[in-house]
Scaffold this motif. Structure first.
Motif, PDB file in Angstrom:
ATOM      1  N   ASN A   1      -5.105  -2.624  -3.840  1.00 13.94           N
ATOM      2  CA  ASN A   1      -4.056  -3.636  -3.808  1.00 13.94           C
ATOM      3  C   ASN A   1      -3.901  -4.176  -2.392  1.00 13.94           C
ATOM      4  OD1 ASN A   1      -3.144  -3.231  -6.588  1.00 13.94           O
ATOM      5  ND2 ASN A   1      -2.423  -1.238  -5.849  1.00 13.94           N
ATOM      6  N   ALA A   2      -3.324  -5.348  -2.277  1.00 12.97           N
ATOM      7  CA  ALA A   2      -2.962  -5.913  -0.981  1.00 12.97           C
ATOM      8  C   ALA A   2      -1.485  -5.626  -0.737  1.00 12.97           C
ATOM      9  CB  ALA A   2      -3.218  -7.416  -0.954  1.00 12.97           C
ATOM     10  N   ILE A   3      -1.191  -5.019   0.411  1.00 11.07           N
ATOM     11  CA  ILE A   3       0.180  -4.674   0.788  1.00 11.07           C
ATOM     12  C   ILE A   3       0.621  -5.626   1.884  1.00 11.07           C
ATOM     13  CG2 ILE A   3       1.727  -2.842   1.548  1.00 11.07           C
ATOM     14  CD1 ILE A   3       0.167  -2.175  -1.023  1.00 11.07           C
ATOM     15  N   ILE A   4       1.754  -6.278   1.699  1.00 11.67           N
ATOM     16  CA  ILE A   4       2.202  -7.256   2.688  1.00 11.67           C
ATOM     17  C   ILE A   4       3.704  -7.169   2.907  1.00 11.67           C
ATOM     18  CG2 ILE A   4       2.292  -9.033   0.869  1.00 11.67           C
ATOM     19  CD1 ILE A   4       1.694 -11.108   3.123  1.00 11.67           C
ATOM     20  N   GLY A   5       4.098  -7.162   4.163  1.00 17.40           N
ATOM     21  CA  GLY A   5       5.519  -7.228   4.497  1.00 17.40           C
ATOM     22  C   GLY A   5       6.020  -8.645   4.312  1.00 17.40           C
ATOM     23  N   ILE A   6       7.114  -8.783   3.602  1.00 16.13           N
ATOM     24  CA  ILE A   6       7.679 -10.104   3.300  1.00 16.13           C
ATOM     25  C   ILE A   6       8.942 -10.294   4.124  1.00 16.13           C
ATOM     26  CG2 ILE A   6       8.566 -11.639   1.511  1.00 16.13           C
ATOM     27  CD1 ILE A   6       5.652 -10.925   1.090  1.00 16.13           C
ATOM     28  N   SER A   7       8.873 -11.207   5.094  1.00 19.13           N
ATOM     29  CA  SER A   7      10.015 -11.434   5.981  1.00 19.13           C
ATOM     30  C   SER A   7      10.877 -12.610   5.542  1.00 19.13           C
ATOM     31  CB  SER A   7       9.514 -11.697   7.402  1.00 19.13           C
ATOM     32  OG  SER A   7       8.824 -12.940   7.460  1.00 19.13           O
ATOM     33  N   GLY A   8      10.291 -13.513   4.745  1.00 25.68           N
ATOM     34  CA  GLY A   8      10.974 -14.748   4.400  1.00 25.68           C
ATOM     35  C   GLY A   8      10.543 -15.911   5.263  1.00 25.68           C
ATOM     36  N   GLY A   9       9.650 -15.648   6.229  1.00 32.29           N
ATOM     37  CA  GLY A   9       9.111 -16.704   7.068  1.00 32.29           C
ATOM     38  C   GLY A   9       7.847 -17.306   6.489  1.00 32.29           C
ATOM     39  N   LYS A  10       7.350 -18.360   7.120  1.00 37.53           N
ATOM     40  CA  LYS A  10       6.216 -19.091   6.561  1.00 37.53           C
ATOM     41  C   LYS A  10       4.935 -18.267   6.565  1.00 37.53           C
ATOM     42  CE  LYS A  10       4.691 -21.300  10.800  1.00 37.53           C
ATOM     43  NZ  LYS A  10       5.293 -20.183  11.543  1.00 37.53           N
ATOM     44  N   ASP A  11       4.710 -17.461   7.600  1.00 36.45           N
ATOM     45  CA  ASP A  11       3.437 -16.759   7.700  1.00 36.45           C
ATOM     46  C   ASP A  11       3.253 -15.721   6.599  1.00 36.45           C
ATOM     47  OD1 ASP A  11       2.672 -18.208   9.956  1.00 36.45           O
ATOM     48  OD2 ASP A  11       3.668 -16.819  11.308  1.00 36.45           O
ATOM     49  N   SER A  12       4.265 -14.880   6.400  1.00 37.70           N
ATOM     50  CA  SER A  12       4.141 -13.880   5.327  1.00 37.70           C
ATOM     51  C   SER A  12       4.175 -14.557   3.962  1.00 37.70           C
ATOM     52  CB  SER A  12       5.244 -12.823   5.440  1.00 37.70           C
ATOM     53  OG  SER A  12       6.527 -13.361   5.208  1.00 37.70           O
ATOM     54  N   SER A  13       4.926 -15.641   3.834  1.00 36.61           N
ATOM     55  CA  SER A  13       5.006 -16.345   2.548  1.00 36.61           C
ATOM     56  C   SER A  13       3.663 -16.952   2.176  1.00 36.61           C
ATOM     57  CB  SER A  13       6.069 -17.453   2.615  1.00 36.61           C
ATOM     58  OG  SER A  13       7.351 -16.914   2.832  1.00 36.61           O
TER      59      SER A  13
ATOM     60  N   THR B   1       5.824   1.730   7.793  1.00 37.03           N
ATOM     61  CA  THR B   1       6.263   1.687   6.395  1.00 37.03           C
ATOM     62  C   THR B   1       5.188   1.075   5.508  1.00 37.03           C
ATOM     63  OG1 THR B   1       8.581   1.480   7.075  1.00 37.03           O
ATOM     64  CG2 THR B   1       8.035   0.798   4.830  1.00 37.03           C
ATOM     65  N   LEU B   2       4.597  -0.025   5.949  1.00 34.61           N
ATOM     66  CA  LEU B   2       3.551  -0.681   5.149  1.00 34.61           C
ATOM     67  C   LEU B   2       2.361   0.242   4.932  1.00 34.61           C
ATOM     68  CD1 LEU B   2       3.576  -4.299   6.634  1.00 34.61           C
ATOM     69  CD2 LEU B   2       4.486  -3.548   4.431  1.00 34.61           C
ATOM     70  N   TYR B   3       1.979   0.986   5.960  1.00 40.06           N
ATOM     71  CA  TYR B   3       0.858   1.906   5.790  1.00 40.06           C
ATOM     72  C   TYR B   3       1.218   3.074   4.875  1.00 40.06           C
ATOM     73  CZ  TYR B   3      -2.647  -0.330   8.612  1.00 40.06           C
ATOM     74  OH  TYR B   3      -3.604  -1.211   9.053  1.00 40.06           O
ATOM     75  N   ALA B   4       2.461   3.537   4.931  1.00 45.33           N
ATOM     76  CA  ALA B   4       2.888   4.591   4.012  1.00 45.33           C
ATOM     77  C   ALA B   4       2.846   4.101   2.571  1.00 45.33           C
ATOM     78  CB  ALA B   4       4.291   5.069   4.377  1.00 45.33           C
ATOM     79  N   VAL B   5       3.332   2.868   2.353  1.00 47.42           N
ATOM     80  CA  VAL B   5       3.265   2.275   1.015  1.00 47.42           C
ATOM     81  C   VAL B   5       1.812   2.087   0.596  1.00 47.42           C
ATOM     82  CG1 VAL B   5       3.795   0.228  -0.359  1.00 47.42           C
ATOM     83  CG2 VAL B   5       5.512   1.146   1.210  1.00 47.42           C
ATOM     84  N   GLY B   6       0.990   1.594   1.519  1.00 44.91           N
ATOM     85  CA  GLY B   6      -0.413   1.365   1.208  1.00 44.91           C
ATOM     86  C   GLY B   6      -1.142   2.635   0.824  1.00 44.91           C
ATOM     87  N   GLN B   7      -0.928   3.707   1.564  1.00 48.19           N
ATOM     88  CA  GLN B   7      -1.606   4.961   1.251  1.00 48.19           C
ATOM     89  C   GLN B   7      -1.086   5.593  -0.028  1.00 48.19           C
ATOM     90  OE1 GLN B   7      -1.244   7.110   5.089  1.00 48.19           O
ATOM     91  NE2 GLN B   7      -3.474   6.879   5.238  1.00 48.19           N
ATOM     92  N   SER B   8       0.109   5.235  -0.419  1.00 43.59           N
ATOM     93  CA  SER B   8       0.694   5.765  -1.648  1.00 43.59           C
ATOM     94  C   SER B   8       0.358   4.913  -2.875  1.00 43.59           C
ATOM     95  CB  SER B   8       2.221   5.858  -1.504  1.00 43.59           C
ATOM     96  OG  SER B   8       2.584   6.707  -0.445  1.00 43.59           O
ATOM     97  N   MET B   9      -0.067   3.662  -2.640  1.00 35.04           N
ATOM     98  CA  MET B   9      -0.283   2.740  -3.750  1.00 35.04           C
ATOM     99  C   MET B   9      -1.660   2.085  -3.684  1.00 35.04           C
ATOM    100  SD  MET B   9       3.536   1.099  -4.148  1.00 35.04           S
ATOM    101  CE  MET B   9       3.338   0.916  -5.928  1.00 35.04           C
TER     102      MET B   9
END
Length: 245
Positions: free
Chosen positions: A28-40, A121-129
């Motif tokens: 899966n692709a794990i991405i932090g969503i900030s609400g800004g244009k780059d993550s969106s 946090t993103l890496y913890a989620v990534g390694q778990s999912m």
């Protein structure tokens, strides 16, 4: 040369597919969503490349986040699986431990710790999912070092680092990202200032200088050049001593 947003978007989507085919065909692709244009816009590219079932968004307020509704708007628009992990208690506890240990903590330390906690946090989620973590930095930010080393500057793959702010906005429109997210005033969400306030020049000026070498104000040119040279280390692998015996 005029920027072809459609061509750039399709090329980026294909690159993402190729990268995952080599580096995690079932991931899966794990991405932090900030609400800004780059993550969106990065999230929208990932959905086009992999399908929404393989994209996982992570919202990470630091106790509170004034524009969390923008992050929610994006995940709802894309229909992706998403989770909220509030880093506030972790940040507060760690800052207290650091202050108890060393005393006064610099303002830069206070500002840069949340992005580093978010990347952890993103890496913890990534390694778990079964995931690979997306970097969402763009060329304009990278050019002047506007990122946190081992924070938002980290990641496993970087889809938009070849594009300026203006180019990414054009790609966002090609992808059908809501206009409110594309045109949202860039801000780190930490210092209370916009990106342009902190940089001392606009992204429009920076983008033009990057692509054409043209700039009207010599002092702004000097500042951009200084920031670029000072922050090149952020784009390199860690400098290391090679002992040859």
């Amino acid at each position: 040369m005029e920027f072809d947003a459609k061509k750039a978007t399709q090329a980026t989507i294909q690159w993402i597919r190729d990268w995952f085919r080599t580096n995690g065909p079932d991931c899966n692709a794990i991405i932090g969503i900030s609400g800004g244009k780059d993550s969106s816009i990065t999230a929208a590219l990932l959905v086009e490349a992999l399908g929404k079932d393989r994209v996982i968004g992570v919202l990470m307020p630091n106790t509170s986040q004034s524009d969390i509704d923008m992050a929610q708007l994006l995940v709802d628009h894309l229909g992706i699986r998403h989770y909220t992990v509030n880093i506030g208690s972790c940040y507060d506890a760690l800052m207290e431990e650091i202050r108890n240990s060393i005393g006064e903590v610099s303002r830069d330390s206070e500002i840069n710790l949340p992005p580093r906690l978010r990347m952890s946090t993103l890496y913890a989620v990534g390694q778990s999912m079964n995931g690979r973590v997306a970097n969402t930095c763009n060329l304009s930010e990278d050019w002047v070092g506007y990122s946190t080393r081992y924070g938002d500057a980290a990641g496993d793959f970087s889809p938009i680092s070849s594009f300026t702010t203006a180019e990414i906005r054009a790609m966002g429109r090609e992808l059908g990202v809501p206009e409110v997210l594309i045109e949202k005033v860039p801000s780190d969400g930490l210092s209370g200032k916009t990106d342009e306030d902190k940089l001392g020049f606009t992204y429009e000026v920076l983008d033009r200088y990057i692509r054409t070498g043209e700039i009207d104000d010599p002092k702004t040119k000097e500042r951009i050049d200084t920031l670029h040279e000072r922050n090149l280390f952020k784009l390199r692998y860690m400098d290391s001593f090679v002992y040859e015996g």
